[in-house]
Design an enzyme around this catalytic site. Structure first.
Site, PDB file in Angstrom:
ATOM      1  N   TYR A  33       0.856  -1.196   0.000  1.00  0.00           N
ATOM      2  CA  TYR A  33       0.000   0.000   0.000  1.00  0.00           C
ATOM      3  C   TYR A  33       0.886   1.238   0.000  1.00  0.00           C
ATOM      4  CZ  TYR A  33      -3.766   3.242   0.881  1.00  0.00           C
ATOM      5  OH  TYR A  33      -4.673   4.274   0.744  1.00  0.00           O
ATOM      6  N   GLN A  53     -10.844   0.025   1.318  1.00  0.00           N
ATOM      7  CA  GLN A  53     -11.324  -0.820   0.220  1.00  0.00           C
ATOM      8  C   GLN A  53     -10.168  -1.496  -0.513  1.00  0.00           C
ATOM      9  OE1 GLN A  53     -11.781   2.475   0.487  1.00  0.00           O
ATOM     10  NE2 GLN A  53     -11.392   3.548  -1.434  1.00  0.00           N
ATOM     11  N   ASN A  89      -3.344   5.963   6.188  1.00  0.00           N
ATOM     12  CA  ASN A  89      -4.068   6.725   7.211  1.00  0.00           C
ATOM     13  C   ASN A  89      -4.782   5.779   8.180  1.00  0.00           C
ATOM     14  OD1 ASN A  89      -6.353   5.794   5.861  1.00  0.00           O
ATOM     15  ND2 ASN A  89      -6.738   7.736   4.820  1.00  0.00           N
ATOM     16  N   SER A 107       4.587   9.322  12.717  1.00  0.00           N
ATOM     17  CA  SER A 107       6.038   9.350  12.800  1.00  0.00           C
ATOM     18  C   SER A 107       6.512   9.961  14.115  1.00  0.00           C
ATOM     19  CB  SER A 107       6.609  10.151  11.628  1.00  0.00           C
ATOM     20  OG  SER A 107       8.010  10.072  11.615  1.00  0.00           O
ATOM     21  N   GLN A 136      10.686  15.736  11.478  1.00  0.00           N
ATOM     22  CA  GLN A 136       9.636  14.737  11.696  1.00  0.00           C
ATOM     23  C   GLN A 136       8.312  15.372  12.096  1.00  0.00           C
ATOM     24  OE1 GLN A 136      10.056  11.273  10.932  1.00  0.00           O
ATOM     25  NE2 GLN A 136      11.596  12.534   9.949  1.00  0.00           N
ATOM     26  N   HIS A 196       5.608  15.920   9.393  1.00  0.00           N
ATOM     27  CA  HIS A 196       4.884  14.819   8.774  1.00  0.00           C
ATOM     28  C   HIS A 196       3.382  14.897   9.030  1.00  0.00           C
ATOM     29  CE1 HIS A 196       7.456  12.011   6.734  1.00  0.00           C
ATOM     30  NE2 HIS A 196       8.352  12.049   7.695  1.00  0.00           N
ATOM     31  N   GLU A 220      10.619   5.552  17.268  1.00  0.00           N
ATOM     32  CA  GLU A 220      10.815   5.070  15.895  1.00  0.00           C
ATOM     33  C   GLU A 220      12.208   5.455  15.383  1.00  0.00           C
ATOM     34  OE1 GLU A 220       8.656   5.650  11.517  1.00  0.00           O
ATOM     35  OE2 GLU A 220       8.365   7.140  13.094  1.00  0.00           O
ATOM     36  N   HIS A 221      12.549   6.733  15.474  1.00  0.00           N
ATOM     37  CA  HIS A 221      13.873   7.215  15.070  1.00  0.00           C
ATOM     38  C   HIS A 221      14.586   7.757  16.306  1.00  0.00           C
ATOM     39  CE1 HIS A 221      11.202   8.012  11.517  1.00  0.00           C
ATOM     40  NE2 HIS A 221      12.175   7.365  10.895  1.00  0.00           N
ATOM     41  N   ASP A 276      15.604   8.163   5.601  1.00  0.00           N
ATOM     42  CA  ASP A 276      14.365   8.179   4.818  1.00  0.00           C
ATOM     43  C   ASP A 276      14.629   7.951   3.331  1.00  0.00           C
ATOM     44  OD1 ASP A 276      12.580   8.516   6.843  1.00  0.00           O
ATOM     45  OD2 ASP A 276      12.277  10.658   6.552  1.00  0.00           O
ATOM     46  N   GLU A 297       1.361 -36.874  28.645  1.00  0.00           N
ATOM     47  CA  GLU A 297       0.393 -35.830  28.268  1.00  0.00           C
ATOM     48  C   GLU A 297      -0.990 -36.405  28.010  1.00  0.00           C
ATOM     49  OE1 GLU A 297       2.038 -33.621  24.991  1.00  0.00           O
ATOM     50  OE2 GLU A 297       3.302 -32.419  26.324  1.00  0.00           O
ATOM     51  N   HIS A 355      -0.729 -40.500  20.019  1.00  0.00           N
ATOM     52  CA  HIS A 355       0.629 -40.089  19.683  1.00  0.00           C
ATOM     53  C   HIS A 355       1.604 -41.235  19.957  1.00  0.00           C
ATOM     54  CE1 HIS A 355      -0.926 -36.052  19.364  1.00  0.00           C
ATOM     55  NE2 HIS A 355       0.283 -35.539  19.154  1.00  0.00           N
TER      56      HIS A 355
END
Length: 429
Positions: free
Chosen positions: A128, A190, A213, A236, A258, A261, A326-327, A360, A414, A419
């Protein structure tokens, strides 16, 4: 930005505020997302096109939903040669880095047994890519290239078109350079549902990766189990750890990189120096009037921006590990030594000239990273995300005979007598 002197109470308040940005917190959208996912699952292209006509482009049809070779050729004609060169340079660096992540199958033979692990790539993957007002060719490269290096046969990219049913030229060039098998004009929940369940036009995939998003994030959550996903990514975030040796102007510029963003993005400075804290704040105020996304940056810094002053470097490192950003940039006198004490971070940038945008766009390591504290247990997107491992087991008659009694005893302990019987029948007189 909020200036805070670090203690246990303030640390917990910061963590709780940052967690408000987690996509899992937006339950109000889940009902709508589930309706979209189920509709596309049950009605295929018909539902997919209805949503695309409503949300993205009123002229999209099943005939023009797949990007044609003519559209790709046009994108190259419309793109500056220097930008194509830059994309190819970035692509090369990303390929070189991810080639080093490739694994090999292995087999061990001992006393009549063969044990091993077979590595095979996923067959088909969906990527995506956000569209609309912005274009992110760097994300195209970062998501497609590791899959191709892993050996994935078909990489299906989905991205929403504009109102004229066009995809950004740079996005198309990057997708073609990276090796996309098919590019489909579809976005939102979708598109995620179409990838997860398949439609007449969109092939069903084994895994879905890529940012989006809140609707995309919740749709990935909804289809998980029918397909694999990379993660449910949040906004971010950047954290800069520095001492008195840092350049406050560099630090301010990196925090702002950042914050631009998203209004939900987080920018945090952790420092042992009150002087640095004051100077970074001054530099931020100096930069703001000249930045094109000032409104977004100001809202980001107001809600999720922090300047944390710690008593010493050990306390500063402790809060860095606890927030698990994250960073993480380390701009201290000895950044390599400090890095050895970092346990939780998506990507670590060392020294004053290793600013986050290098990661990046150009360095090579993947910029798809864990957010919202998930760097404590998740890793950056890698070749490993596009392979699967199968255990291989072979026992000869003699090897099984050596272990038979122990296996039977274990099974009976068991209460699994079938088995045990599976072993016993192989040694019947």
């Amino acid at each position: 930005m909020k200036k805070i002197f670090l203690d246990e109470i303030s640390k917990n308040e910061i963590k709780n505020n940052l967690l408000k940005r987690n996509p899992a917190s937006y339950s109000d959208y889940e009902t709508v997302v589930k309706e979209i996912v189920e509709n596309v699952k049950n009605n295929g292209d018909k539902a997919l096109l209805e949503y695309e006509n409503k949300f993205d482009c009123p002229n999209i049809t099943s005939e023009n939903m797949v990007v044609s070779s003519d559209e790709i050729e046009e994108a190259y004609r419309n793109t500056d040669e220097n930008l194509i060169r830059i994309i190819r340079k970035s692509k090369s660096n990303i390929e070189k880095f991810h080639e080093k992540q490739k694994r090999n199958s292995w087999f061990d033979m001992e006393d009549g047994s063969i044990l091993g692990q077979r590595i095979t790539p996923l067959n088909r993957v969906g990527v995506y890519v956000p569209g609309g007002k912005a274009s992110y060719p760097s994300s195209v490269l970062m998501n497609i290239i590791p899959a191709r290096v892993a050996g994935v046969s078909e990489i299906i990219m989905v991205t929403p078109p504009d109102k004229n049913n066009k995809i950004n030229d740079l996005t198309l060039v990057a997708a073609n350079e990276a090796g996309a098998y098919k590019i489909i004009k579809a976005g939102g929940a979708q598109a995620i549902s179409a990838l997860a369940f398949g439609t007449e036009t969109v092939p069903k995939v084994d895994k879905i990766v890529g940012p989006g998003n809140i609707f995309v994030a919740l749709a990935k959550k909804a289809v998980f189990g029918n397909v694999s996903i990379d993660s449910i990514a949040g906004p971010s975030e950047i954290m800069v750890l520095c001492d008195d040796s840092c350049n406050p102007r560099f630090v301010a510029a990196d925090l702002l990189s950042q914050a631009e963003h998203d209004e939900l993005a987080s920018a945090i400075l952790v420092t042992t120096s009150e002087r640095v804290a004051e100077n970074v704040e001054k530099e931020i105020n100096d930069f703001l009037p000249r930045l094109s996304r000032r409104d977004i940056i100001e809202k980001s810094l107001e809600n999720f921006g922090y300047i944390i002053v710690a008593k010493n470097l050990d306390d500063a490192i402790d809060v860095v590990n606890d927030i698990a950003s994250e960073h993480l940039e380390i701009q201290t006198e000895n950044p390599t030594m400090v890095m050895t004490k970092i346990k939780n971070a998506g990507a670590i940038f060392l020294g004053p000239y290793s600013s986050e945008p290098i990661g990046d766009y150009m360095a090579g390591p993947n910029h798809v990273l864990p957010t919202n504290g998930t760097a404590k247990f998740f890793s950056p997107l890698s070749v490993d995300d596009f392979i699967k491992k199968s255990s291989v087991i072979y026992y000869s008659y003699e090897a099984l005979k050596n272990d038979a009694d122990d296996i039977e005893s274990f099974a009976k302990a068991e209460g699994l007598t079938a088995h045990a019987n599976s072993i016993e029948v192989r040694f019947e007189k």
